[in-house]
Design a protein around this motif. Structure first.
Motif, PDB file in Angstrom:
ATOM      1  N   GLU A   8       0.844  -1.187   0.000  1.00 15.62           N
ATOM      2  CA  GLU A   8       0.000   0.000   0.000  1.00 15.62           C
ATOM      3  C   GLU A   8       0.879   1.236   0.000  1.00 15.62           C
ATOM      4  N   LEU A   9       0.414   2.268  -0.708  1.00 17.51           N
ATOM      5  CA  LEU A   9       1.138   3.528  -0.748  1.00 17.51           C
ATOM      6  C   LEU A   9       0.122   4.656  -0.828  1.00 17.51           C
ATOM      7  N   GLU A  10       0.322   5.674  -0.003  1.00 15.26           N
ATOM      8  CA  GLU A  10      -0.569   6.834  -0.033  1.00 15.26           C
ATOM      9  C   GLU A  10      -0.173   7.741  -1.179  1.00 15.26           C
ATOM     10  N   LEU A  11      -1.178   8.206  -1.906  1.00 14.99           N
ATOM     11  CA  LEU A  11      -0.991   9.146  -2.999  1.00 14.99           C
ATOM     12  C   LEU A  11      -1.630  10.461  -2.574  1.00 14.99           C
ATOM     13  N   HIS A  12      -0.988  11.552  -2.877  1.00 18.65           N
ATOM     14  CA  HIS A  12      -1.512  12.854  -2.467  1.00 18.65           C
ATOM     15  C   HIS A  12      -2.324  13.501  -3.582  1.00 18.65           C
ATOM     16  N   LYS A 109      -9.122   8.244   0.576  1.00 14.36           N
ATOM     17  CA  LYS A 109      -8.727   8.493   1.965  1.00 14.36           C
ATOM     18  C   LYS A 109      -9.253   9.839   2.434  1.00 14.36           C
ATOM     19  N   GLY A 110      -9.212  10.801   1.572  1.00 12.69           N
ATOM     20  CA  GLY A 110      -9.696  12.148   1.872  1.00 12.69           C
ATOM     21  C   GLY A 110      -9.920  12.872   0.574  1.00 12.69           C
ATOM     22  N   GLU A 111     -10.234  14.163   0.674  1.00 11.79           N
ATOM     23  CA  GLU A 111     -10.524  14.948  -0.524  1.00 11.79           C
ATOM     24  C   GLU A 111      -9.344  14.971  -1.496  1.00 11.79           C
ATOM     25  N   ASP A 112      -8.131  15.100  -0.962  1.00 11.27           N
ATOM     26  CA  ASP A 112      -6.938  15.168  -1.800  1.00 11.27           C
ATOM     27  C   ASP A 112      -5.955  14.052  -1.490  1.00 11.27           C
ATOM     28  N   SER A 113      -6.479  12.904  -1.096  1.00 11.12           N
ATOM     29  CA  SER A 113      -5.601  11.807  -0.712  1.00 11.12           C
ATOM     30  C   SER A 113      -6.266  10.468  -1.023  1.00 11.12           C
ATOM     31  N   SER A 114      -5.451   9.531  -1.437  1.00 13.30           N
ATOM     32  CA  SER A 114      -5.952   8.186  -1.716  1.00 13.30           C
ATOM     33  C   SER A 114      -4.836   7.186  -1.439  1.00 13.30           C
ATOM     34  N   ILE A 115      -5.215   5.940  -1.405  1.00 13.50           N
ATOM     35  CA  ILE A 115      -4.254   4.863  -1.195  1.00 13.50           C
ATOM     36  C   ILE A 115      -4.365   3.919  -2.376  1.00 13.50           C
ATOM     37  N   ILE A 116      -3.230   3.511  -2.893  1.00 18.57           N
ATOM     38  CA  ILE A 116      -3.232   2.473  -3.920  1.00 18.57           C
ATOM     39  C   ILE A 116      -2.783   1.190  -3.253  1.00 18.57           C
TER      40      ILE A 116
END
Length: 159
Positions: A8-12, A109-116
């Motif tokens: 898993e990696l968080e994307l901004h 994850k949030g408005e400007d954040s996601s996880i792949i």
């Protein structure tokens, strides 16, 4: 014998932007252009990016593992943002694996954040060498995608 590896990696960036890359042919084009150390070329054999599309991935000589293989898009769920591809010719199938599937899931994850979330699932005959399977190349692909998406976001924000 079967197994599963995850990363898993968080994307901004918003999940919708990440999905535009991972849910389409975009990720294949990106790695073909930006990862010459891993991929010699990525070619579309059949299809337009939807389910049933087949890509041929040819690895740079000297990389451990298969020289090339064909993968088929077997699932694209735009609502849940899940894409699955399976090796259908060559590659791991030549090494005694009966299934080699990669799944990308983009999680908001949030408005400007996601996880792949990247997953490799495999099944192999007993004589197959499961140590050939590594999540590292997939983790590297996701990192390249994160960098690319970050550059695009910075360019948009600068305008």
């Amino acid at each position: 014998m079967s197994g599963q590896l995850e990363h898993e990696l968080e994307l901004h960036v918003p999940a919708s932007e990440a999905w535009e890359l991972f849910g389409t042919l975009g990720i294949g084009k990106l790695v073909g252009e930006e990862m010459p150390e891993l991929f010699q070329k990525v070619e579309i054999v059949e299809g337009d990016g939807g389910v049933g599309t087949i890509l041929k991935l040819t690895f740079t000589p000297g990389i451990p593992g298969p020289a090339s293989y064909n993968e088929k898009f077997t699932k694209i769920d735009n609502e849940k943002r899940i894409k699955e591809v399976e090796v259908v010719e060559g590659g791991y199938l030549d090494f005694g694996f009966t299934l080699f599937r990669v799944r990308f899931e983009v999680i908001e994850k949030g408005e400007d954040s996601s996880i792949i979330k990247s997953t490799i699932e495999y099944e192999a005959k007993e004589e197959a060498n499961a140590s050939l399977v590594s999540i590292d190349p997939l983790a590297n692909i996701v990192q390249v995608a994160k960098n690319y998406l970050g550059r695009n976001k910075a360019a948009k924000d600068a305008k």
